[in-house]
Design a protein around this motif. Sequence first.
Motif, PDB file in Angstrom:
ATOM      1  N   LYS A   2      41.677  25.601  16.508  1.00  8.19           N
ATOM      2  CA  LYS A   2      40.437  25.329  15.782  1.00  8.19           C
ATOM      3  C   LYS A   2      39.450  26.467  15.954  1.00  8.19           C
ATOM      4  CE  LYS A   2      40.912  20.425  16.631  1.00  8.19           C
ATOM      5  NZ  LYS A   2      40.686  19.618  17.819  1.00  8.19           N
ATOM      6  N   VAL A   4      35.140  27.544  15.367  1.00  5.27           N
ATOM      7  CA  VAL A   4      33.773  27.098  15.119  1.00  5.27           C
ATOM      8  C   VAL A   4      33.129  28.122  14.197  1.00  5.27           C
ATOM      9  CG1 VAL A   4      31.517  26.725  16.180  1.00  5.27           C
ATOM     10  CG2 VAL A   4      33.584  25.944  17.349  1.00  5.27           C
ATOM     11  N   SER A   6      29.683  29.079  12.503  1.00  8.17           N
ATOM     12  CA  SER A   6      28.248  28.804  12.484  1.00  8.17           C
ATOM     13  C   SER A   6      27.614  29.581  11.345  1.00  8.17           C
ATOM     14  CB  SER A   6      27.605  29.166  13.821  1.00  8.17           C
ATOM     15  OG  SER A   6      27.623  30.558  14.001  1.00  8.17           O
ATOM     16  N   ILE A  31      37.108  20.115   9.614  1.00 12.07           N
ATOM     17  CA  ILE A  31      37.283  18.861  10.346  1.00 12.07           C
ATOM     18  C   ILE A  31      35.942  18.159  10.558  1.00 12.07           C
ATOM     19  CG2 ILE A  31      38.038  17.863  12.541  1.00 12.07           C
ATOM     20  CD1 ILE A  31      39.832  20.336  12.858  1.00 12.07           C
ATOM     21  N   ASP A  32      34.910  18.959  10.785  1.00 10.29           N
ATOM     22  CA  ASP A  32      33.616  18.370  11.121  1.00 10.29           C
ATOM     23  C   ASP A  32      32.502  19.310  10.668  1.00 10.29           C
ATOM     24  OD1 ASP A  32      31.673  16.806  12.167  1.00 10.29           O
ATOM     25  OD2 ASP A  32      32.456  16.770  14.218  1.00 10.29           O
ATOM     26  N   ILE A  33      31.410  18.698  10.203  1.00  6.98           N
ATOM     27  CA  ILE A  33      30.261  19.519   9.816  1.00  6.98           C
ATOM     28  C   ILE A  33      28.996  18.904  10.414  1.00  6.98           C
ATOM     29  CG2 ILE A  33      28.792  20.334   7.923  1.00  6.98           C
ATOM     30  CD1 ILE A  33      31.125  20.367   6.093  1.00  6.98           C
ATOM     31  N   SER A  34      28.146  19.761  10.986  1.00  4.55           N
ATOM     32  CA  SER A  34      26.841  19.297  11.419  1.00  4.55           C
ATOM     33  C   SER A  34      25.837  20.280  10.833  1.00  4.55           C
ATOM     34  CB  SER A  34      26.810  19.296  12.946  1.00  4.55           C
ATOM     35  OG  SER A  34      25.555  19.653  13.401  1.00  4.55           O
ATOM     36  N   ILE A  45      26.961  23.991  11.621  1.00  2.00           N
ATOM     37  CA  ILE A  45      28.127  24.282  12.460  1.00  2.00           C
ATOM     38  C   ILE A  45      29.319  23.522  11.898  1.00  2.00           C
ATOM     39  CG2 ILE A  45      29.157  23.973  14.740  1.00  2.00           C
ATOM     40  CD1 ILE A  45      26.360  24.387  15.890  1.00  2.00           C
ATOM     41  N   ILE A  47      33.500  22.789  12.222  1.00  2.00           N
ATOM     42  CA  ILE A  47      34.729  22.939  12.997  1.00  2.00           C
ATOM     43  C   ILE A  47      35.871  22.920  11.982  1.00  2.00           C
ATOM     44  CG2 ILE A  47      36.117  22.039  14.894  1.00  2.00           C
ATOM     45  CD1 ILE A  47      33.284  22.535  15.798  1.00  2.00           C
ATOM     46  N   ASN A  76      29.188  33.305  11.634  1.00  2.00           N
ATOM     47  CA  ASN A  76      30.007  33.711  12.783  1.00  2.00           C
ATOM     48  C   ASN A  76      31.167  32.751  12.940  1.00  2.00           C
ATOM     49  OD1 ASN A  76      28.446  35.934  13.977  1.00  2.00           O
ATOM     50  ND2 ASN A  76      26.897  34.348  14.190  1.00  2.00           N
ATOM     51  N   THR A  77      32.350  33.294  13.023  1.00  2.00           N
ATOM     52  CA  THR A  77      33.524  32.453  13.228  1.00  2.00           C
ATOM     53  C   THR A  77      34.122  32.786  14.577  1.00  2.00           C
ATOM     54  OG1 THR A  77      33.888  32.600  10.854  1.00  2.00           O
ATOM     55  CG2 THR A  77      35.703  31.726  12.188  1.00  2.00           C
ATOM     56  N   GLU A  80      37.767  28.291  19.152  1.00  2.00           N
ATOM     57  CA  GLU A  80      37.179  27.199  19.944  1.00  2.00           C
ATOM     58  C   GLU A  80      37.298  27.413  21.452  1.00  2.00           C
ATOM     59  OE1 GLU A  80      39.083  23.433  20.177  1.00  2.00           O
ATOM     60  OE2 GLU A  80      41.078  24.235  19.785  1.00  2.00           O
TER      61      GLU A  80
ATOM     62  N   MET B   1      30.807  16.061  17.420  1.00  2.00           N
ATOM     63  CA  MET B   1      31.735  17.197  17.316  1.00  2.00           C
ATOM     64  C   MET B   1      33.036  16.879  18.043  1.00  2.00           C
ATOM     65  SD  MET B   1      30.578  19.707  15.556  1.00  2.00           S
ATOM     66  CE  MET B   1      29.051  19.914  14.672  1.00  2.00           C
ATOM     67  N   SER B   2      34.058  17.399  17.537  1.00  2.00           N
ATOM     68  CA  SER B   2      35.370  17.023  18.066  1.00  2.00           C
ATOM     69  C   SER B   2      35.716  17.738  19.361  1.00  2.00           C
ATOM     70  CB  SER B   2      36.438  17.319  17.024  1.00  2.00           C
ATOM     71  OG  SER B   2      36.374  18.682  16.660  1.00  2.00           O
ATOM     72  N   ILE B   3      35.156  18.901  19.598  1.00  2.00           N
ATOM     73  CA  ILE B   3      35.555  19.607  20.809  1.00  2.00           C
ATOM     74  C   ILE B   3      34.450  19.619  21.865  1.00  2.00           C
ATOM     75  CG2 ILE B   3      37.530  20.992  20.119  1.00  2.00           C
ATOM     76  CD1 ILE B   3      35.638  23.158  19.180  1.00  2.00           C
ATOM     77  N   ILE B  13      26.398  30.605  21.417  1.00  2.00           N
ATOM     78  CA  ILE B  13      26.033  31.577  20.370  1.00  2.00           C
ATOM     79  C   ILE B  13      24.730  32.288  20.747  1.00  2.00           C
ATOM     80  CG2 ILE B  13      25.301  31.794  17.951  1.00  2.00           C
ATOM     81  CD1 ILE B  13      27.302  29.522  17.317  1.00  2.00           C
ATOM     82  N   GLN B  17      24.194  36.243  21.049  1.00  2.00           N
ATOM     83  CA  GLN B  17      23.367  36.942  20.060  1.00  2.00           C
ATOM     84  C   GLN B  17      21.993  37.345  20.566  1.00  2.00           C
ATOM     85  OE1 GLN B  17      23.410  34.732  16.406  1.00  2.00           O
ATOM     86  NE2 GLN B  17      25.583  35.155  16.075  1.00  2.00           N
TER      87      GLN B  17
END
Lengths: 89, 454
Positions: A2, A4, A6, A31-34, A45, A47, A76-77, A80, B1-3, B13, B17
């Motif tokens: 996975k 992340v 951002s 899979i997930d968005i916030s 963010i 995932i 930024n990728t 995980e 969040m899953s992780i 981050i 940064q």
Amino acid sequence: MKAVISVTGKDGVGIVAKVSAKCAEYGANIIDISQTVLGGYFAMIMIADVSELSVQFCDFVDYMAAAGKECGLQINTMHEDIFNSMHKI
Amino acid sequence: MSIVTTNDILETINMIQHENLDVRTITMGISLYDCVSDDIGRLCDNIYDKITKKAENIVKVGDGIGKKYGIPIVNKRVSVTPVALIGGKSTSEDYVKIAKTLDRAAKELGINFIGGYSALVQKGMSRGSEELIKSIPQALTETDFLCSSLNVASTKAGINMDAIYMAGKAIKELAYLTKDRNSIGCAKFVVFANAPEDNPFMAGAFHGIGEPECVINVGVSGPGVVAAAIKRAGNCDFGELANIIKKTAYKITSVGQLVATDAAKELGVPFGIVDLSLAPTPAVGDSVARILENMGLEHCGTHGTTAALAMLNDAVKKGGVMASSSVGGLSGAFIPVSEDEGMIEAVNVGALHLNKLEAMTAVCSVGLDMIAIPGDTPVETICGIIADEIAIGVVNTKTTAARLIPAYGKNVGDSVDFGGLLGTAPIMEVSPYSSCEFIRRGGHIPAPMHSLKN
């Protein structure tokens, strides 16, 4: 595996759509968005499962960053594992 | 969040940064034992071939890992077996040829530095070591990426004062030979007591005598992250402060461990150690001095600085050890002057002097690092400064080192700019009183005893 993703920048119409479309283009499964907007500032963010990417992960990182730059966003990728190693004992 | 939680993600981050979190170096240690030859040409060919083959992918792999985790990996480096051990019957002219070979290999690989132009002379000097030491000024003047070090003392062997005298002369000559570039040659040469054999940081990195054929060592960084965490904590007592530093060091070191494991796997080389040092850069927000100031000192160098540094250094180790399967190298806070924006300011405002720096080195890793002194400082005074620093390491069973730059033609009030990570060094005042007769005695200071500890 996975990643992340951002995304930050000035809020505007269709940011989520643009980023998701790019993910789909390269085979990243979200899979997930916030997501939130604070004082006109957009922050998201995501995932994504990147085990079925159509390109190398390192290239995906570059393509996403370039796509963000085109519309004034910083994308930024990151794998995980950096978060897991830092925040899980 | 899953992780992990959103806050955790944002914290990481933000560290990268805004707080200058990076991995300072991936250093590949390479043994040169099997390069030995009685023909200097063949010896150089063997060295060049081995290094360029073993480390051919280090830059590519390092950059790839940096991209994968979204964290800068600032330096990719190589350290080799102390060259004096593999020089055979080389003369000082031959050693310069080896130096140029190492430099050529570094350029071919695209790495930032290559270390190991070194000799271990704590107990005495072999003929080869003596030839190598004589060659250091020319070798470092005629190369760009080569770093050199001497181990002149250890707790078990005592202090080789003859070697310190030779080192002092080499430093002075090096300053003169590189006078057109602010005596930068001296920035690539360091004198050690109890030198670690798995250190990934320059200028002191070498691949120790008991190390495997090839190994990956990683040095972390992150003074900005610690400084920010302390600032956020506000007014808390020392117990809480130590806990905050430990937790932050754990996070920083975890990244180092992750990168080291990945790099070792991708390069097909065993993982050696993570060096959990706080390594500053001249950038604002990447300073060890500012950590001490955030603890409540008006300027680094004032009374309380040694205590603050002692606590910082200990907490960094306690937090870091837990995050890595194997810790080594220098591991602790670095206090170079030219490479630390807060240290530079502390010197410039008159808060930090050589004497205080010397005291600080008794409680942290390394020693008097990247300190510019007047160009007309006598050799014996330079040797006196080194001997003091080395004695602290020998008596306290720890690593200490001196990297001094007697900047040619410069005096107190001037400063010298080395550019890049080496930064800018204000010229610091040294004692005007002579150490001549003491240094000229020559010989060896016996090893200290380890009972009657007072």
